[in-house]
Write a protein that holds these residues in place. Structure first.
Motif: not given
Length: 717
Positions: A249, A252, A291, A294, A296-301, A356, A358
């Motif tokens: 992360n 990115r 993780s 939820r 799969e994690l996204r950037g805000c996680d 989006d 997030q």
């Protein structure tokens, strides 16, 4: 010795620098070691080795008297001289590192003085009397509180009894546990030199005892790093996977949290609110939990946004602007300012979303709240200072800012008072050790209100039984019932945060607790009090019934055998013609797991496998007989209902039973005693599977506080 160090050739698992808090930097142990080896400084001059401790201390307490620190270092360095850690550094580097951790958290001078000396009495010739003479009673008490008991005196009980000693000392001065937590953090940071099995043992003790204590004292800065270090040792594969997620992360190009932060700064700047918006990365264990929750994690996680303001009112102003100008996730809002957590924590929690998908979690608090959220009780400075001294201390709460509920006395929080109360009653070390682990595992507390305006702090899942013992101690043996939010309730009722509980007490001093209360007791205080009473009041044994071999099961009256049906309901392995009867001590019904024992006359008595009589007969060498249920589901069972006396209760109860299809074979109602009435019903049901529904219907009758299957105590004879 009490501290270990890392062998550079075998480094232990340590969280990467990206997760470390700036307030807890690593120190150069070799540089400290060289400074210590140069010897003591000239009298009155601060030693170079404690320069960074002094710098951190002055950042929080600019007017602090540094002379005690100088003298404490001189004594610690001279007494530990010649002692080395397993990594090769002089031993003095350990108390220096522990003291730096506390200084960064904002601990006052007395705590830092004791921290420098915390291993001298345990590992050198320095005595507690010498510490008292040179530094005063407060420092002596703190040093004594963290000094381990000798294994030569206590054997295997040394570690749990040391914890008991520290907890008792913490009850009088919470700074004892602050020093212990910092001590354990430095030892965990430098644990790699130890054998893997010892690393694992220390990590488990840290997980089960020290981390929960750090949480309860609100010292989040220590708690989160301890969690990560324990995670790395006990779950290395999951730790490595989480580390890879964090590293990926960080590489990115886009960072949605940074974009959220910029948008928030613009919103607050336009509204004229002075605020600092920071990105607060999650620590390893937090990322791991998210993780698992939820997927799969996204950037805000991987982090949250922290908004720091100057005043309480500004927190709500920020909240209003964010909810007005951005898209709030209403279900994520929590107000821990109006209703603080039991461990001093205060903050507003919310979350905002963008198109989006997030979602960014947001923490809003004042600078002072943030200091307390990170350092907990350590941020209180000297919590035992007098009123005048407290008012002059920078950052201290004014009289109008007194904390409420469990926070009225942060030096003796409610959970600690309860812990100290039950540990006195713990009969032995093993009970104390196992009960302490269970107590600390209850990581959420609720507050219930008493009719007199007082409150009780209880662990989540507590019942009216727990509330009774929390309020009355062993006098709760006389409790006969409860009202929850104005309605009669069984003592097994699970309480919720904010409930009002009125406990109904009998007047008979000889009142005794019900044995079934143990099933509903969640707090150590309640369990230990009930168990102690039961141990001193054993139930009288009743001889097992004997049956005339000429009589069949159907010949036995309901008053003798609470449960009977045709012989074909029970099959005896290898003995198809054996006479069978169902034990009156445990009243088995179809679907219960059962076993049998041969009795005089060739009969087989059938018991539920969890019946106490089964254990006694097995211990006595009696051989069990394999038995099983046939096709019949019809059953006859005896139920005991406990209730408060009121008009028309008997009519209401029997009507409820009839509506559930139960045929009442016999009934006995004992004379009322201390407002309580005991009803015994033998009933016939066409289907044993309907028994739980019937019992629930009986419990729902107003005034009935418990319904159970008949339990008689039979001997193994």
């Amino acid at each position: 010795m009490s501290a270990e160090a890392t062998n550079p050739a075998t480094p232990g698992p340590v969280a990467p620098a990206t997760t470390r808090r700036r307030s807890l930097p690593r120190i150069d142990l070799r540089r400290l070691g060289r400074a210590a080896l140069l010897g003591s400084p000239a009298r009155g001059r601060l030693p170079d080795a404690i320069g960074h401790v002094v710098e951190a201390h002055r950042a929080h307490h600019p007017d602090a008297d540094l002379e005690p620190l100088r003298r404490a270092y001189v004594l610690a360095e001279s007494s530990h001289r010649g002692q080395m850690r397993k990594s090769g550094e002089p031993y003095i580097t350990h108390p220096l590192a522990v003291t730096l951790i506390l200084a960064e958290l904002g601990a006052e001078t007395t705590t830092l003085t004791a921290s420098l000396l915390h291993d001298t009495v345990e590992d050198t010739d320095v005595t507690l009397e010498q510490v008292r003479e040179q530094f005063g009673e407060e420092v002596r008490y703190l040093v004594d509180g963290v000094t381990k008991l000798e294994k030569v005196d206590y054997g295997a009980a040394a570690e749990p009894e040391t914890f008991r000693k520290m907890l008792v000392a913490t009850g009088s001065d919470v700074r004892v546990m602050s020093i212990k937590l910092a001590d354990r953090l430095h030892n965990m940071r430098t644990l790699g030199v130890m054998r893997p099995e010892k690393q694992e043992r220390i990590a488990k003790i840290t997980r089960d005892f020290l981390i929960p204590l750090a949480e309860r004292l609100g010292v989040q800065a220590l708690k989160t790093e301890l969690e990560d270090l324990v995670f790395a040792i006990l779950r290395p594969e999951e730790y490595e996977h989480t580390r890879e997620l964090i590293v990926d992360n960080a590489s990115r190009a886009d960072d949605p949290l940074a974009e959220f932060a910029d948008a928030m700064r613009a919103v607050l700047r336009e509204a004229g609110i002075q605020a600092e918006v920071l990105i607060r990365p999650r620590h390893f264990v937090s990322v791991h939990r998210v993780s698992r929750k939820r997927g799969e994690l996204r950037g805000c996680d991987f982090g949250r946004l922290l908004v720091l303001v100057n005043e309480d009112a500004d927190c709500y102003a920020v909240l209003g602007e964010l909810h007005t100008c951005m898209t709030p996730v209403v279900s994520e809002f929590k107000d821990f300012i109006a209703v603080p957590k039991f461990n001093l924590y205060q903050s507003l929690h919310t979350a905002v979303a963008r198109a989006d998908g997030q979602v960014a979690e947001v923490l809003i608090r004042t600078h002072q709240m943030h200091k307390v959220a990170e350092a907990g009780v350590v941020a209180l400075g000297n919590p035992y200072a007098g009123p005048q001294e407290e008012q002059t201390r920078e950052g201290a709460p004014a009289d109008g800012d007194r904390l409420d509920g469990e926070r009225v006395d942060p030096t003796r929080p409610g959970w600690l008072s309860r812990l100290l109360a039950w540990q006195e009653a713990a009969p032995d070390t093993d009970t104390f050790w196992s009960t302490l682990r269970e107590d600390l595992a209850q990581d959420r507390e609720i507050t219930v209100f008493r009719p007199d305006g007082g409150t009780l702090g209880l662990p989540d899942g507590a019942t009216c039984v727990d509330a009774a013992y929390a309020q009355y101690g062993e006098d709760a043996h006389a409790c006969i019932g409860a009202r929850v939010n104005g309605r009669l309730a069984t003592l097994s009722t699970v309480l919720r945060d904010g409930d009002t509980v009125q406990l109904l007490m009998g007047q008979d001093p000889a009142s005794e607790p019900s044995r079934e209360w143990l099933e509903h007791a969640h707090t150590p205080a309640a369990r230990i009090a009930i168990q102690r009473w039961l141990a001193t009041h054993p139930a009288p044994a009743e001889p097992e019934e004997t049956v005339d071999p000429a009589r069949t099961v159907t010949d036995i009256p309901a008053t003798d055998t609470p449960l009977s049906r045709p012989d074909t309901a029970i099959t005896v392995a290898g003995r198809p013609d054996a006479g069978v009867r169902l034990a009156g001590c445990c009243t088995p019904v179809p679907a219960d797991e059962v076993t049998g024992f041969a009795v005089r006359g060739g009969m087989v008595t059938v018991h539920r496998v969890e019946c106490a009589a089964v254990a006694r007969m097995t211990d006595a060498g009696r051989a069990a007989v394999d038995v099983s249920w046939g096709d019949t589901t019809e059953c006859r069972v005896t139920l005991v209902a406990e209730s408060f006396g009121r008009p028309h209760l008997l009519a209401d109860l029997t009507e409820a039973m009839a509506l559930e299809g139960a045929e009442i074979v016999s009934a006995t109602v004992e004379p009322p005693s201390q407002q309580r009435v005991r009803h015994t019903y033998t009933i016939q049901l066409p289907d044993a599977g309907h028994l739980p529904t019937l019992m629930r219907a009986m419990r729902n009758v107003p005034g009935v506080y418990d319904v159970s299957r008949a339990q008689h105590h039979a001997s193994a004879s």
